[in-house]
Design a protein around this motif. Structure first.
Motif, PDB file in Angstrom:
ATOM      1  N   LEU A  62       0.888  -1.189   0.132  1.00  0.00           N
ATOM      2  CA  LEU A  62       0.001  -0.050  -0.038  1.00  0.00           C
ATOM      3  C   LEU A  62       0.750   1.414  -0.133  1.00  0.00           C
ATOM      4  CD1 LEU A  62      -2.898  -0.921   2.475  1.00  0.00           C
ATOM      5  CD2 LEU A  62      -3.020  -0.867  -0.036  1.00  0.00           C
ATOM      6  N   LYS A  63       2.218   1.095   0.120  1.00  0.00           N
ATOM      7  CA  LYS A  63       3.042   2.349   0.115  1.00  0.00           C
ATOM      8  C   LYS A  63       3.300   2.624  -1.251  1.00  0.00           C
ATOM      9  CE  LYS A  63       5.475   1.602   4.533  1.00  0.00           C
ATOM     10  NZ  LYS A  63       6.563   1.451   5.295  1.00  0.00           N
ATOM     11  N   THR A  64       2.975   1.660  -2.305  1.00  0.00           N
ATOM     12  CA  THR A  64       3.387   2.019  -3.690  1.00  0.00           C
ATOM     13  C   THR A  64       2.404   2.805  -4.268  1.00  0.00           C
ATOM     14  OG1 THR A  64       2.353   0.034  -4.495  1.00  0.00           O
ATOM     15  CG2 THR A  64       4.846  -0.106  -3.814  1.00  0.00           C
ATOM     16  N   LYS A  65       2.561   3.625  -5.300  1.00  0.00           N
ATOM     17  CA  LYS A  65       1.411   4.383  -6.040  1.00  0.00           C
ATOM     18  C   LYS A  65       0.684   3.503  -7.057  1.00  0.00           C
ATOM     19  CE  LYS A  65       0.776   8.403  -9.036  1.00  0.00           C
ATOM     20  NZ  LYS A  65       1.573   9.540  -9.611  1.00  0.00           N
ATOM     21  N   ALA A  75      -0.094   0.126  -6.571  1.00  0.00           N
ATOM     22  CA  ALA A  75      -1.276  -0.411  -5.893  1.00  0.00           C
ATOM     23  C   ALA A  75      -2.465   0.515  -5.845  1.00  0.00           C
ATOM     24  CB  ALA A  75      -0.642  -1.139  -4.705  1.00  0.00           C
ATOM     25  N   TRP A  76      -2.219   1.825  -5.419  1.00  0.00           N
ATOM     26  CA  TRP A  76      -3.324   2.488  -5.311  1.00  0.00           C
ATOM     27  C   TRP A  76      -3.799   2.770  -6.590  1.00  0.00           C
ATOM     28  CZ3 TRP A  76      -5.903   3.547  -1.028  1.00  0.00           C
ATOM     29  CH2 TRP A  76      -5.505   3.434   0.157  1.00  0.00           C
ATOM     30  N   LEU A  77      -3.223   3.026  -7.675  1.00  0.00           N
ATOM     31  CA  LEU A  77      -4.013   3.218  -8.863  1.00  0.00           C
ATOM     32  C   LEU A  77      -4.916   2.200  -9.216  1.00  0.00           C
ATOM     33  CD1 LEU A  77      -1.031   4.887 -10.974  1.00  0.00           C
ATOM     34  CD2 LEU A  77      -2.968   6.039  -9.931  1.00  0.00           C
ATOM     35  N   LEU A 122      -6.445  -0.011  -7.140  1.00  0.00           N
ATOM     36  CA  LEU A 122      -7.266   0.046  -6.262  1.00  0.00           C
ATOM     37  C   LEU A 122      -8.604   1.089  -6.727  1.00  0.00           C
ATOM     38  CD1 LEU A 122      -5.636  -0.577  -3.087  1.00  0.00           C
ATOM     39  CD2 LEU A 122      -7.086  -2.281  -4.276  1.00  0.00           C
ATOM     40  N   MET A 123      -8.050   2.227  -7.066  1.00  0.00           N
ATOM     41  CA  MET A 123      -8.794   3.178  -7.524  1.00  0.00           C
ATOM     42  C   MET A 123      -9.594   3.069  -8.834  1.00  0.00           C
ATOM     43  SD  MET A 123      -6.368   6.637  -6.681  1.00  0.00           S
ATOM     44  CE  MET A 123      -7.443   7.723  -7.487  1.00  0.00           C
ATOM     45  N   ALA A 182     -12.064  -3.085  -2.625  1.00  0.00           N
ATOM     46  CA  ALA A 182     -12.163  -2.110  -3.571  1.00  0.00           C
ATOM     47  C   ALA A 182     -13.513  -2.341  -4.637  1.00  0.00           C
ATOM     48  CB  ALA A 182     -10.981  -1.980  -4.441  1.00  0.00           C
ATOM     49  N   TYR A 198      -2.102   5.042 -15.270  1.00  0.00           N
ATOM     50  CA  TYR A 198      -1.640   3.927 -15.020  1.00  0.00           C
ATOM     51  C   TYR A 198      -0.787   3.434 -16.307  1.00  0.00           C
ATOM     52  CZ  TYR A 198      -0.652  -1.045 -13.347  1.00  0.00           C
ATOM     53  OH  TYR A 198      -0.027  -1.879 -12.898  1.00  0.00           O
ATOM     54  N   LEU A 205       4.974   6.059  -1.820  1.00  0.00           N
ATOM     55  CA  LEU A 205       4.235   7.153  -1.371  1.00  0.00           C
ATOM     56  C   LEU A 205       4.805   7.656  -0.118  1.00  0.00           C
ATOM     57  CD1 LEU A 205       0.524   5.833  -1.886  1.00  0.00           C
ATOM     58  CD2 LEU A 205       1.968   7.550  -3.376  1.00  0.00           C
TER      59      LEU A 205
END
Length: 393
Positions: free
Chosen positions: A199-202, A204-206, A208-209, A335, A378, A392
């Motif tokens: 979850l510290k990586t951009k 992974a967050w992209l 999930l979004m 998500a 992405y 992040l």
């Protein structure tokens, strides 16, 4: 079916129960609303409540169980699933139903998170993805067969039978997990902090979004499919089971086509392609739902598109979290259910102002468009398998 490894069937049965409880309520919203003396948009909050349960339960239950034997964890999760779905059949009013639907969602994401790892271990090298797909056939069968059947039973007899049937499936899942699921070793060295490092990586967050927002667009359509088809398209309410079969058939086709195209193209490009098609389909729902035949065709198409992104988006998450498979799979379920909750809630806003039931899909166009823009971003960052590790801070 003779060639299918029976050890995977308990996970598929669990998926069948989860898929049935998650999606059947969308076809019974008018029945639930009438029985509980609430509006259809308020009944839609029951969908959101379950979805929020998934979102909260997935990481917490995985975090607490990461060191325990997977078989024991899966049994415990299915016990919770069975109890709370059984209680859903008994709740007397709207508020108690909201609470119990939230509790019913808690084990959902964790079950698939643990099940994904167990299935991949059973498959062994070279068959991991195949065994994971076998587990998710339960969801496919739920949408193709169980959801229409239970929708029919719930409409003709009473919607509370729907939850009783789900609880019965949970009992069967418990039995087969106990009898057929092999014991697999727990990872006693695992720590919650290590599991959530992805979850510290951009990256992974992209992913999930894209899942939470882009998928939410189709849930604005699916959450209110019954009033859309009956009040706008002119389908008789006792024919909704056939409409759900049509949507389920689309999901089966979309899942296969999405996986095939993802093998031919990059998963990033496949995701962009299908999100673009989702926008077109939702605009068509808004404009053309008054035409019965066209509306039925769009039901199949939207059903197909709802599953078409599953394969590529999961591959994208595997790239983003190669060392946290169980937690990443749980977060993907979270998500997906944020998408479910947002779609039901935001799609219901036009209905609160007495707009027709084709207007939720217009909200969905905006949500899918945001997911598309994130997907393009992405692709720009991680195209051609490039894995810049953007941490992040």
């Amino acid at each position: 079916m003779a060639g299918i490894d029976r050890r995977i069937l308990p996970l598929a049965i669990g998926g069948l129960g989860i898929g049935t409880t998650e999606f059947t309520i969308m076809g019974l919203l008018p029945d639930v609303a009438k029985s509980l003396a609430i509006s259809i948009p308020e009944a839609g909050h029951l969908i959101s409540s379950y979805a929020f349960g998934v979102v909260i339960g997935a990481p917490i239950l995985i975090g607490y169980s990461v060191k325990l034997p997977p078989k024991k964890v899966l049994l415990s999760l299915m016990v919770l699933f069975t109890i709370f779905n059984g209680l859903s059949a008994l709740m007397p009013d709207y508020r108690s139903m909201l609470a119990v639907r939230f509790l019913s969602g808690l084990p959902h994401g964790a079950f698939f998170g643990v099940g994904t790892v167990v299935a991949s271990r059973m498959g062994g090298k070279g068959k991991e993805a195949f065994y994971i797909s076998l587990m998710f056939t339960g969801l496919t069968v739920a949408n193709l067969a169980m959801v229409p059947l239970v929708t029919y039973i719930g409409h003709v007899f009473h919607w509370r039978y729907y939850f009783a049937i789900v609880a019965l499936i949970g009992i069967f899942a418990l039995l087969f997990i106990k009898l057929w699921l092999p014991e697999t070793e727990s990872n006693k060295e695992a720590h919650f902090r290590d599991e959530i490092k992805f979850l510290k990586t951009k990256q992974a967050w992209l992913v999930l979004m894209i899942t939470a927002i882009g998928f939410g667009g189709l849930f604005t359509w699916f959450s209110y499919i019954t009033p859309l088809m009956t009040l706008v398209s002119g389908i008789k309410s006792d024919q909704m089971a056939y409409v759900m079969i049509l949507a389920g058939a689309g999901m089966v086709v979309g899942n296969l086509v999405g996986g095939y195209i993802s093998d031919k193209m990059s998963p990033e490009k496949t995701c962009i392609l299908f999100l673009s098609l989702m926008m077109i389909a939702l605009v068509s729902v808004f404009l053309l739902s008054e035409h019965r035949v066209i509306s039925l065709v769009l039901t199949f198409i939207c059903g197909a598109l709802s599953m078409s992104v599953s394969a590529p988006i999961n591959i994208m998450m595997m790239k983003a979290a190669p060392k946290s498979e169980m937690m990443a799979a749980a977060f993907m379920q979270a998500a997906f259910n944020i998408a479910n909750a947002m779609g039901a809630f935001l799609g219901g806003i036009p209905l609160e102002y007495d707009f027709p039931y084709n207007y939720p899909s217009l909200v969905g166009v905006g949500m899918t468009g945001i997911g598309l823009m994130i997907s393009i971003r992405y692709l720009f960052l991680y195209r051609n398998g490039k894995t810049k590790e953007l941490i992040l801070k």
